[in-house]
Design an enzyme around this catalytic site. Sequence first.
Site, PDB file in Angstrom:
ATOM      1  N   HIS A   7      -4.634   7.358 -12.557  1.00 42.77           N
ATOM      2  CA  HIS A   7      -4.089   6.026 -12.259  1.00 42.77           C
ATOM      3  C   HIS A   7      -3.123   5.511 -13.320  1.00 42.77           C
ATOM      4  CE1 HIS A   7      -7.259   5.425 -15.097  1.00 42.77           C
ATOM      5  NE2 HIS A   7      -6.903   4.170 -15.259  1.00 42.77           N
ATOM      6  N   ASP A   8      -2.977   6.244 -14.435  1.00 38.73           N
ATOM      7  CA  ASP A   8      -2.044   5.819 -15.490  1.00 38.73           C
ATOM      8  C   ASP A   8      -0.772   6.663 -15.519  1.00 38.73           C
ATOM      9  OD1 ASP A   8      -3.853   3.935 -16.502  1.00 38.73           O
ATOM     10  OD2 ASP A   8      -4.742   5.367 -17.907  1.00 38.73           O
ATOM     11  N   ASP A  58      -8.891  -0.743   2.491  1.00 39.58           N
ATOM     12  CA  ASP A  58      -9.320  -2.137   2.668  1.00 39.58           C
ATOM     13  C   ASP A  58     -10.064  -2.248   4.001  1.00 39.58           C
ATOM     14  OD1 ASP A  58      -9.508  -4.869   2.987  1.00 39.58           O
ATOM     15  OD2 ASP A  58      -7.373  -5.139   3.467  1.00 39.58           O
ATOM     16  N   ASP A  64     -11.711  -1.878  -0.970  1.00 42.94           N
ATOM     17  CA  ASP A  64     -13.079  -2.315  -1.247  1.00 42.94           C
ATOM     18  C   ASP A  64     -14.092  -1.195  -1.010  1.00 42.94           C
ATOM     19  OD1 ASP A  64     -13.405  -2.293   1.599  1.00 42.94           O
ATOM     20  OD2 ASP A  64     -12.462  -4.275   1.664  1.00 42.94           O
ATOM     21  N   ASP A 119     -13.694   5.365 -20.882  1.00 45.45           N
ATOM     22  CA  ASP A 119     -12.356   4.834 -21.163  1.00 45.45           C
ATOM     23  C   ASP A 119     -12.092   4.759 -22.669  1.00 45.45           C
ATOM     24  OD1 ASP A 119     -10.033   3.395 -19.810  1.00 45.45           O
ATOM     25  OD2 ASP A 119     -10.633   1.861 -21.260  1.00 45.45           O
ATOM     26  N   ASN A 128     -11.678  -5.225   5.055  1.00 43.21           N
ATOM     27  CA  ASN A 128     -11.813  -6.579   5.609  1.00 43.21           C
ATOM     28  C   ASN A 128     -10.490  -7.336   5.709  1.00 43.21           C
ATOM     29  OD1 ASN A 128     -11.426  -6.913   2.933  1.00 43.21           O
ATOM     30  ND2 ASN A 128     -13.143  -8.298   2.570  1.00 43.21           N
ATOM     31  N   ASP A 145      -8.010  -8.058   3.594  1.00 38.85           N
ATOM     32  CA  ASP A 145      -7.478  -8.990   2.588  1.00 38.85           C
ATOM     33  C   ASP A 145      -6.402  -8.324   1.721  1.00 38.85           C
ATOM     34  OD1 ASP A 145      -9.007  -7.292   1.057  1.00 38.85           O
ATOM     35  OD2 ASP A 145     -10.279  -8.848   0.182  1.00 38.85           O
ATOM     36  N   GLU A 168     -12.043   9.851 -22.233  1.00 32.38           N
ATOM     37  CA  GLU A 168     -10.583   9.734 -22.297  1.00 32.38           C
ATOM     38  C   GLU A 168     -10.212   9.617 -23.770  1.00 32.38           C
ATOM     39  OE1 GLU A 168      -6.934   6.955 -20.663  1.00 32.38           O
ATOM     40  OE2 GLU A 168      -8.710   6.069 -21.547  1.00 32.38           O
TER      41      GLU A 168
HETATM   42  O1  ISL Z   1      -1.236   4.851 -19.717  1.00 30.97           O
HETATM   43  C1  ISL Z   1      -1.070   4.914 -20.897  1.00 30.97           C
HETATM   44  C2  ISL Z   1       0.194   4.666 -21.527  1.00 30.97           C
HETATM   45  O2  ISL Z   1       1.055   4.207 -20.595  1.00 30.97           O
HETATM   46  C3  ISL Z   1      -2.138   5.255 -21.802  1.00 30.97           C
HETATM   47  O3  ISL Z   1      -1.787   5.056 -23.107  1.00 30.97           O
HETATM   48  C4  ISL Z   1      -3.370   4.447 -21.478  1.00 30.97           C
HETATM   49  O4  ISL Z   1      -3.134   3.109 -21.654  1.00 30.97           O
HETATM   50  C5  ISL Z   1      -4.463   4.840 -22.382  1.00 30.97           C
HETATM   51  O5  ISL Z   1      -4.666   6.179 -22.137  1.00 30.97           O
HETATM   52  C6  ISL Z   1      -5.723   4.084 -22.087  1.00 30.97           C
HETATM   53  O6  ISL Z   1      -6.021   4.050 -20.723  1.00 30.97           O
HETATM   54  C7  ISL Z   1      -7.227   3.498 -20.316  1.00 30.97           C
HETATM   55  O7  ISL Z   1      -7.538   2.278 -20.947  1.00 30.97           O
HETATM   56  C8  ISL Z   1      -6.702   1.169 -20.670  1.00 30.97           C
HETATM   57  C9  ISL Z   1      -6.445   0.995 -19.184  1.00 30.97           C
HETATM   58  O8  ISL Z   1      -5.397   0.082 -18.996  1.00 30.97           O
HETATM   59  C10 ISL Z   1      -6.099   2.300 -18.504  1.00 30.97           C
HETATM   60  O9  ISL Z   1      -5.931   2.120 -17.140  1.00 30.97           O
HETATM   61  C11 ISL Z   1      -7.194   3.258 -18.823  1.00 30.97           C
HETATM   62  O10 ISL Z   1      -7.074   4.481 -18.159  1.00 30.97           O
HETATM   63  C12 ISL Z   1      -7.407  -0.034 -21.229  1.00 30.97           C
HETATM   64  O11 ISL Z   1      -8.715  -0.114 -20.729  1.00 30.97           O
END
Ligand code: ISL
Length: 555
Positions: free
Chosen positions: A325-326, A22, A30, A200, A24, A26, A253
């Site tokens: 991130h998932d 971050d 960013d 995605d 700034n 908040d 993905e």
């Molecule tokens: O993280 C998952 C289950 O807990 C996965 O099933 C995930 O949701 C799936 O792989 C899809 O992920 C992607 O699309 C989603 C988004 O929320 C995720 O962050 C992204 O990586 C919807 O756009």
Amino acid sequence: MKHTNWYKDAVIYQIYPRSFKDSNGDGFGDIPGIISKLDYLKELGVNCVWLSPVYNSPQADNGYDISDYCSIYPPFGTMDDFDLMLKEMHKRGIRLIMDLVVNHTSSEHPWFIESRKSKDNPYRDFYIWKKGKGKNPPNNWTSFFGGKAWEYDELTDEWYLRIFTKEQPDLNWENPKVREEVKKILKFWLDKGVDGFRCDVINLLSKDQSFKSGHELLVKGSSYFVNGPRIHEFLNDLNLSVLDNYDCMTVGETCFTTLEDARMYAGKDRHELNMIFNFDHTSVDNYLGVKWLMRKFKLINLKKAFDKWQYGNKEGWNSLFIENHDQRRSVGRFNTSSTTYRKESSKMLATMCYLQKGTPFIYQGQEIGMTNGDFASLDEIQDTETHTINETMKKMHLPKSFIKKSLYNGTRDNARTPMQWDDSKYAGFSTKTPWLKVNENKSFINVKESLIDENSILNYFKKLIEYRKNEPLIKDGVYLDLDPKNKNVYIYSRKKDNEEIVCISNFSDRTIKYKLKKNQNYKDYQIKLSNYQNNEIDSSFITLKPYEVVVLKNK
Ligand code: ISL
């Protein structure tokens, strides 16, 4: 257009912008924050960044719900900031791939606002609207995040499909106008100079038009929308109309995808994608690929998953990752340790994964061994998925203790806590309370400390990346799992002509005397990398300390 296949030499770093830096005050990461850390990335040795969504969005799913594909969400900065970031990245030899989220838009996207208005609105067919069955949805399809995949809209007395949250209506890819709009978005970013896309849930675009109910156990109906009937036609069209005209890369993905599917998406001369993410290895500690249903980890299954793709993805190219991130953090996962042997575990996991054949993806914070979030209550968890799943599990009357354990273990916020730059109050991420709680272990897990400590995970990652870059075998060598049945040790080789690299990892917290076979004479091999100082190798045994990894080479 000449395609240089630069992605085969890329080491990609994923930035989750709201949690990176971050600038700034908040409490929200960013783009100027990212710019301020580009030298850090350059020194780490990565040469490409995958940036999770920075587009305008109501943030119902942290930016994976886009309301304008060609603008920047103001808290992240401006388009000028973006242009500057891209220029500064390229100046440092770092490419940029964007997140392309086109299975769905935000429900606040102007297309959806129009679509919702009436059945004869010109945008009605941009989305998937159906009549319900009495008071019920059109079929039994369920959302990836639990509950039904349809949302009722009183205004026109119809339901719209949304495989994720109700704020993420699925686009209707059957409509050629939708496909043309997506091409414009791709062109917009490529003409700016971005180097490609992480696509995605790209294998969900095509829905079987029968809209029959599904019989699947968990994501019901998934066989009607995962790798659907026209998916290859759609991707081929995007590729030939736009992507093929640029020296760019794409990684799709693709959940629930077989080797044969992978060949269709990213095989030779398919003109669809360059590579895909498969989730076989991240599903070894759960049932049916559902992370909420935890299962005891067995190394043999992890090796099976890696072997399958290393051996089987013959025409294609693999993506190598253990975090994003998932996913929850990798230290503490796969039988490793997030406490006593955190450093050893983190170095071992990275080496084991990134010396395989493919392109490495490092997720922010992985390079300093960041651990799962230390949330004290569910109120501290923000992720929409966690809360929807909580509701679904409560409706199923599952035991409270199971729900709790499963949610803390599986929540995506585990990976989304602010990047730990130093040991100050907000970990050098921000000067104000961040949007998500900073992990208390920032006092000893942070970048500042890692830069000083010669044996830090960060310094090891630098060596590992450097090694990959200078060792052609890692790109080209043939992969062979040398002992697939061993329950604690993962040992594989990468071989070409007379040269060989052997990567040996101990996945246990015990010292193991690993017996070598007759044809495994490593006496004259050199140690190229290890997470311990003194490695004990003789002609018949290798002694592996807890979570030790050793990389040997014969020349
Ligand atoms: O993280 C998952 C289950 O807990 C996965 O099933 C995930 O949701 C799936 O792989 C899809 O992920 C992607 O699309 C989603 C988004 O929320 C995720 O962050 C992204 O990586 C919807 O756009």
